[in-house]
Design an enzyme around this catalytic site. Structure first.
Site, PDB file in Angstrom:
ATOM      1  NE  ARG A  40      -3.176   6.733   6.083  1.00 43.33           N
ATOM      2  CZ  ARG A  40      -2.314   5.844   5.587  1.00 43.33           C
ATOM      3  NH1 ARG A  40      -2.243   5.674   4.281  1.00 43.33           N
ATOM      4  NH2 ARG A  40      -1.513   5.165   6.367  1.00 43.33           N
ATOM      5  CB  SER A 109      -4.098   5.512  -3.997  1.00 41.42           C
ATOM      6  OG  SER A 109      -3.853   6.320  -2.873  1.00 41.42           O
ATOM      7  CE  LYS A 138      -4.990   2.670   2.171  1.00 41.19           C
ATOM      8  NZ  LYS A 138      -4.800   3.476   0.943  1.00 41.19           N
TER       9      LYS A 138
END
Length: 210
Positions: A40, A109, A138
């Site tokens: 990520r 997700s 995040k």
């Protein structure tokens, strides 16, 4: 499709991995027992993600760990990683599946029971459920679920689940008690001085809780 194990799912964070690099953090974490590694890197270009994915696959060659690319379909295909993970705001799961084909793992997700019930097991292989807690890694995350919310979303999912969002060693037992198949972590491994030992400690908690 390569078999996968959601037990200890490491999400690499480029900022938190500065001490060891993303590749070395992943190598050490897998040596300590991490079963999946997600690339990520929001600030990287697709070409940079491709290079990172290829380097990671080479670094983890011979291990049983699977490598997942976050959000970037082109990088997932071109780098030769094992799968792709998308969020609710990315492309539709059906389009992602059409682009990556049947051989790559596809994760999604989810944050609500409704979203979990809409999952088509013919398209999606696993879901990341969260965040369980608010997390600075995040900042644009959805409303935290807590363990009760986690259990409800997990129960609604027709595919295997991994919990994510601010999770540490001390949360492993409650994550499994909520029905999730594994725990996804970022700073619990990336932000530590010894990623191998951090992964090993998480695995010990997982074994004790099962």
């Amino acid at each position: 499709m390569k078999p996968f194990d959601l037990s200890l799912y490491l999400v690499l964070d480029p900022d938190l991995c500065q001490r060891h690099s993303m590749i070395e953090t992943a190598r050490e974490a897998v040596a300590g027992g991490a079963t999946m590694v997600q690339v990520r890197h929001k600030q990287a270009s697709t070409d940079e993600r491709i290079a990172l994915g290829r380097s990671l696959m080479e670094a983890l060659r011979g291990s049983n760990a699977t490598v997942i690319m976050n959000d970037d379909v082109t990088a997932a295909i071109e780098s030769g990683v094992d799968g792709l993970h998308i969020g609710q705001g990315d492309m539709t799961p059906s389009l992602a599946r059409a682009r990556i084909g049947s051989e790559l793992i596809l994760g999604l997700s989810v944050n609500t029971e409704g979203a979990a019930r809409l999952i088509d097991p013919a398209i999606i292989d696993y879901v990341g459920v969260g965040p369980v807690f608010a997390t600075p890694t995040k900042p644009d995350h959805e409303k935290p679920l807590g363990f009760d919310g986690l259990a409800k979303v997990v129960a609604a999912s027709p595919v295997p689940t991994v919990a994510i969002g601010g999770l540490k060693q001390e949360h492993v037992q409650r994550v499994l008690a909520a029905g999730a198949d594994g725990v996804a972590v970022v700073s619990a491994i990336c932000g530590t001085a010894d990623p191998r030992q951090a992964a090993r400690a998480l695995c010990e908690r997982l074994r004790a809780a099962r």
